[in-house]
Write an enzyme that holds these catalytic residues in place. Structure first.
Site, PDB file in Angstrom:
ATOM      1  N   HIS A 190       0.857  -1.182   0.000  1.00  0.00           N
ATOM      2  CA  HIS A 190       0.000   0.000   0.000  1.00  0.00           C
ATOM      3  C   HIS A 190       0.896   1.235   0.000  1.00  0.00           C
ATOM      4  O   HIS A 190       1.742   1.401   0.885  1.00  0.00           O
ATOM      5  CB  HIS A 190      -0.935   0.004   1.201  1.00  0.00           C
ATOM      6  CG  HIS A 190      -2.046  -0.992   1.090  1.00  0.00           C
ATOM      7  ND1 HIS A 190      -2.496  -1.739   2.158  1.00  0.00           N
ATOM      8  CD2 HIS A 190      -2.793  -1.377   0.028  1.00  0.00           C
ATOM      9  CE1 HIS A 190      -3.485  -2.529   1.748  1.00  0.00           C
ATOM     10  NE2 HIS A 190      -3.681  -2.316   0.465  1.00  0.00           N
ATOM     11  N   GLU A 193       1.957   3.653   3.071  1.00  0.00           N
ATOM     12  CA  GLU A 193       2.497   3.055   4.291  1.00  0.00           C
ATOM     13  C   GLU A 193       4.022   3.093   4.254  1.00  0.00           C
ATOM     14  O   GLU A 193       4.696   2.068   4.181  1.00  0.00           O
ATOM     15  CB  GLU A 193       1.943   1.635   4.445  1.00  0.00           C
ATOM     16  CG  GLU A 193       0.425   1.628   4.588  1.00  0.00           C
ATOM     17  CD  GLU A 193      -0.215   0.252   4.457  1.00  0.00           C
ATOM     18  OE1 GLU A 193       0.530  -0.757   4.400  1.00  0.00           O
ATOM     19  OE2 GLU A 193      -1.452   0.176   4.395  1.00  0.00           O
ATOM     20  N   ARG A 247      -3.171   5.077  -1.883  1.00  0.00           N
ATOM     21  CA  ARG A 247      -3.080   3.711  -1.353  1.00  0.00           C
ATOM     22  C   ARG A 247      -2.835   2.657  -2.436  1.00  0.00           C
ATOM     23  O   ARG A 247      -2.086   1.706  -2.229  1.00  0.00           O
ATOM     24  CB  ARG A 247      -4.392   3.384  -0.622  1.00  0.00           C
ATOM     25  CG  ARG A 247      -4.592   1.929  -0.214  1.00  0.00           C
ATOM     26  CD  ARG A 247      -5.973   1.792   0.437  1.00  0.00           C
ATOM     27  NE  ARG A 247      -6.397   0.413   0.612  1.00  0.00           N
ATOM     28  CZ  ARG A 247      -6.227  -0.293   1.723  1.00  0.00           C
ATOM     29  NH1 ARG A 247      -5.592   0.239   2.748  1.00  0.00           N
ATOM     30  NH2 ARG A 247      -6.676  -1.534   1.820  1.00  0.00           N
ATOM     31  N   HIS A 322       2.769  -4.241   6.613  1.00  0.00           N
ATOM     32  CA  HIS A 322       1.874  -3.112   6.362  1.00  0.00           C
ATOM     33  C   HIS A 322       1.970  -2.149   7.545  1.00  0.00           C
ATOM     34  O   HIS A 322       2.711  -2.363   8.487  1.00  0.00           O
ATOM     35  CB  HIS A 322       0.419  -3.589   6.259  1.00  0.00           C
ATOM     36  CG  HIS A 322       0.110  -4.423   5.069  1.00  0.00           C
ATOM     37  ND1 HIS A 322      -0.769  -4.027   4.091  1.00  0.00           N
ATOM     38  CD2 HIS A 322       0.549  -5.652   4.692  1.00  0.00           C
ATOM     39  CE1 HIS A 322      -0.868  -4.967   3.163  1.00  0.00           C
ATOM     40  NE2 HIS A 322      -0.076  -5.972   3.514  1.00  0.00           N
ATOM     41  N   GLU A 397       1.060  -5.663  10.771  1.00  0.00           N
ATOM     42  CA  GLU A 397       0.723  -4.233  10.731  1.00  0.00           C
ATOM     43  C   GLU A 397       1.638  -3.519  11.725  1.00  0.00           C
ATOM     44  O   GLU A 397       1.529  -3.725  12.936  1.00  0.00           O
ATOM     45  CB  GLU A 397      -0.741  -4.013  11.093  1.00  0.00           C
ATOM     46  CG  GLU A 397      -1.742  -4.605  10.118  1.00  0.00           C
ATOM     47  CD  GLU A 397      -1.984  -3.711   8.918  1.00  0.00           C
ATOM     48  OE1 GLU A 397      -1.422  -2.598   8.885  1.00  0.00           O
ATOM     49  OE2 GLU A 397      -2.744  -4.128   8.017  1.00  0.00           O
TER      50      GLU A 397
END
Length: 450
Positions: A190, A193, A247, A322, A397
């Site tokens: 993405h 990020e 994104r 991510h 994440e």
């Protein structure tokens, strides 16, 4: 009433949402030929932890009216970015349903401007981990290390939609021997990020520098490493030059909406060919969670799928990075269904989270994403496990939990890299034990079969 957001005795017409959303689109069109400033954009933190509030947010996410920074959850708050034309309408909507909220960023532009000011000072020095870097700096650094170290090479597994190379580190001391058991790590799927490519490159550098000092460094002595720092290079570059909060990929989309609103790109982590098109995805090409016209429609995703399938017999661990929310997900992500080997995957992941926490005290939650947040089909870890057959497949994440969100201060790159590397090291050590990967006296790695 079927065309309303209906919950209990309250109903909100989609028209009331669509009008300000259309204004946002038109504003974007006006900015299309210049850099998007995000002036007046705000971040709402919504505490929709009741069944009613959760259903409202799910409907809004699938309705493509908002930019969700984190997925709806019954367990924690949800962050969403709201354009200036939507702010009052959003407040009204949340008040109607009695959903508590607070505004945690009153103007995204100020945060982006502060980030950029630091980058302008530090970018001139080449590759480092005290700032975020452009794609050209990352790729030049990769090629430089391949030239310097005989155990490092750079593979080009394809090209992006706009023609940028998809570069993958191979870190291996096997020479011309048969491939060792291997580990895949990727980042930057993405575009916005930025901490993800920064942490991936930081970990790659740790592996390389440790091996340069000691060729018997266990993590590289036992495994070959395939590391893809920037999965989505077109989107990543676009966030540096035009839209910091972009994104998706930058491929062309078809259809009336895409043509009229000049919508581009697909969510690459909804585009993998396992359970594609399911929950948590959209068929609207203007949506941030657009799944694409078909599975692996994006050349970047097709390239990864092909590579994973080519290497599936040697790959023992798959990890995609991510941001944000400080969570470690294991499959399945497409629905609230546990894998048959859930307990085994949880054991490795829980130990990794504890290793990470032991560094700076940063806490990560562990579990399948539909149990912690909300289902999202077409993700890479599901493909890695479900199609490529890589048993230990995970999605991490990274920092933080929303104080800064996608605009994580550059001062947190190194701490995030160090703690994440502790988790990866824990995983690799566990995988080595699980598969009986040992080292012979002559440093030749072997797999001992039971």
């Amino acid at each position: 009433m079927e065309n309303s957001l209906l919950l209990g005795s309250s109903a909100v017409s989609p028209i009331s949402l669509a009008l300000p959303t259309l204004a946002c689109f038109l504003s974007t069109l006006r900015e299309r030929n210049e850099e998007k400033t995000y002036n007046g954009y705000q971040v709402f933190r919504v505490n929709a932890t009741t069944p009613k509030g959760f259903q409202v947010l799910k409907k809004l996410m699938i309705g493509d009216n908002f930019d969700f920074w984190s997925r709806p959850s019954l367990l924690r708050s949800t962050d969403l970015m709201v354009c200036p034309q939507q702010v009052q309408n959003t407040k009204n909507l949340l008040d109607i349903f009695g959903i508590p909220f607070e505004i945690i960023n009153h103007n995204i532009k100020d945060t982006i401007d502060a980030e950029r000011k630091k980058m302008l000072v530090r970018e001139q020095s080449g590759m480092s981990w005290d700032t975020y870097h452009r794609l050209s700096t990352i790729h030049s650094w990769m090629e430089s290390l391949a030239t310097t170290h005989d155990f490092v090479s750079v593979l080009t597994i394809g090209s992006s939609a706009e023609g940028r190379p998809l570069k993958v580190f191979k870190i291996s001391t096997a020479g011309n021997q048969t491939e060792k058991p291997s580990i895949w790590i990727d980042g930057g799927i993405h575009a916005r990020e930025w901490i993800s490519p920064a942490v991936v490159t930081h970990m790659a550098n740790e592996l390389i520098q440790n091996t340069a000092q000691d060729r018997s460094y266990p993590l590289v002595d036992q495994f070959d490493w395939y590391i893809h720092p920037v999965v989505n290079p077109d989107g990543y570059e676009y966030t540096h030059t035009a839209e910091r909060m972009w994104r998706k990929t930058r491929s062309n989309s078809e259809g009336f909406l895409a043509s009229f609103f000049k919508c581009k790109g697909t969510d690459p982590n909804r585009n993998f060919g396992y359970m594609w098109g399911g929950k948590g995805t959209s068929n609207n090409p203007c949506s941030d969670i657009y799944r694409g016209s078909k599975a692996a429609s994006e050349v970047e995703i097709a390239a990864i799928q092909n590579f994973l399938l080519q290497k599936k017999d040697s790959l023992k661990l798959f990890l995609t990075l991510h941001s944000y929310s400080q969570m470690l997900f294991l499959p399945w992500g497409y629905d609230k269904i546990r894998t048959d080997d859930y307990a085994e995957l949880m054991t490795v992941a829980t130990k990794a989270a504890k290793a990470l926490e032991s560094v700076y005290g940063t806490k990560f939650e562990v579990g399948p994403s539909p149990e912690l947040l909300y289902a999202a089909a077409g993700g890479s870890e599901d493909f890695a496990k479900g199609v490529a057959g890589i048993k230990y497949s995970y999605c991490m994440e990274l920092r933080d939990t929303g104080s800064y969100g996608f605009i994580l201060p550059q001062e947190q790159i190194v701490p995030s890299g160090v703690e994440t590397f502790a988790a990866v090291k824990s995983m690799a050590e566990d995988i080595a034990k699980i598969y009986n990967i040992g080292v012979k006296p002559n440093n030749e790695t072997k797999v001992v079969q039971d």
